[in-house]
Scaffold this active site. Structure first.
Site, PDB file in Angstrom:
ATOM      1  N   GLU A 182       0.876   3.952   1.775  1.00 40.65           N
ATOM      2  CA  GLU A 182       1.337   4.416   3.086  1.00 40.65           C
ATOM      3  C   GLU A 182       2.494   3.569   3.613  1.00 40.65           C
ATOM      4  O   GLU A 182       3.467   4.108   4.140  1.00 40.65           O
ATOM      5  CB  GLU A 182       0.196   4.364   4.128  1.00 40.65           C
ATOM      6  CG  GLU A 182      -0.994   5.203   3.775  1.00 40.65           C
ATOM      7  CD  GLU A 182      -2.108   4.441   3.067  1.00 40.65           C
ATOM      8  OE1 GLU A 182      -3.282   4.708   3.372  1.00 40.65           O
ATOM      9  OE2 GLU A 182      -1.801   3.581   2.209  1.00 40.65           O
ATOM     10  N   CYS A 211      -3.003   0.116   7.283  1.00 41.48           N
ATOM     11  CA  CYS A 211      -2.188   1.323   7.166  1.00 41.48           C
ATOM     12  C   CYS A 211      -2.387   2.245   8.363  1.00 41.48           C
ATOM     13  O   CYS A 211      -1.422   2.845   8.848  1.00 41.48           O
ATOM     14  CB  CYS A 211      -2.491   2.037   5.859  1.00 41.48           C
ATOM     15  SG  CYS A 211      -1.959   1.057   4.426  1.00 41.48           S
ATOM     16  N   HIS A 230       0.850  -1.193   0.000  1.00 41.29           N
ATOM     17  CA  HIS A 230       0.000   0.000   0.000  1.00 41.29           C
ATOM     18  C   HIS A 230       0.884   1.242   0.000  1.00 41.29           C
ATOM     19  O   HIS A 230       2.006   1.219   0.515  1.00 41.29           O
ATOM     20  CB  HIS A 230      -0.874   0.028   1.261  1.00 41.29           C
ATOM     21  CG  HIS A 230      -2.045  -0.893   1.209  1.00 41.29           C
ATOM     22  ND1 HIS A 230      -3.236  -0.595   1.806  1.00 41.29           N
ATOM     23  CD2 HIS A 230      -2.207  -2.114   0.639  1.00 41.29           C
ATOM     24  CE1 HIS A 230      -4.094  -1.575   1.608  1.00 41.29           C
ATOM     25  NE2 HIS A 230      -3.486  -2.513   0.912  1.00 41.29           N
ATOM     26  N   CYS A 261      -6.690   2.392   5.294  1.00 41.68           N
ATOM     27  CA  CYS A 261      -7.358   1.150   5.675  1.00 41.68           C
ATOM     28  C   CYS A 261      -6.895   0.764   7.091  1.00 41.68           C
ATOM     29  O   CYS A 261      -6.000   1.406   7.644  1.00 41.68           O
ATOM     30  CB  CYS A 261      -6.997   0.054   4.671  1.00 41.68           C
ATOM     31  SG  CYS A 261      -5.299  -0.552   4.834  1.00 41.68           S
TER      32      CYS A 261
END
Length: 159
Positions: free
Chosen positions: A62, A93, A60, A90
């Site tokens: 992040e 993260c 992801h 999410c």
């Protein structure tokens, strides 16, 4: 208050860079989410979604930005940094942001289906954790939303 805050020039500049990162994801047919981490007015970590490219749930925006920023500072603690992210994080993260001790996160668009900075849960400001994150929401919100909406429209047409 979302979207109606007085944003600084710097905030806008850094979110524009997060949007540039998101467009890199879109160019490789990944969900267009981008992130930058700023320390002392310098970007020290950039990331964009690479889940399909890397074949990893962990790729992801992040998490990739956190890895780069930690490497740059030589520490897992990012205590004096600000994260700019085009989409609300999410659960995974949001947890990583708390664990990295990032004190401030600025979010473009909210994520009503998976967001954990207030949409479904608010892990960033959970008082029972030993670290809370100041969050500001709605910076360049329409631009961030539009990027995602158009991406998913194109994806549905292809399928």
């Amino acid at each position: 208050m979302e979207g109606k805050q007085d944003w600084s020039r710097e905030d806008i500049k850094y979110m524009r860079e997060a949007i540039r990162q998101a467009k890199k994801a879109e160019a490789i047919e990944e969900v267009p989410i981008g992130c930058v981490i700023v320390y002392q007015e310098k970007i020290i970590g950039r990331g964009y979604n690479k889940r399909n490219l890397k074949g990893s749930t962990l790729a992801h925006a992040e998490l990739l930005a956190i890895q780069k920023a930690s490497k740059k500072l030589g520490d897992w603690r990012l205590e004096e940094c600000t994260m700019y992210i085009t989409l609300e994080p999410c659960p995974m993260c949001a947890g990583a942001i708390v664990q990295a001790r990032i004190p401030k996160v600025i979010i473009g668009a909210m994520n009503p289906k998976a967001g954990c900075a207030g949409s479904i849960l608010n892990l960033l400001e959970e008082r029972r954790f030993n670290h809370q994150v100041e969050t500001k929401k709605g910076l360049l919100e329409e631009e961030c939303k539009k990027m995602l909406t158009e991406f998913f429209k194109k994806l549905r047409k292809r399928k």
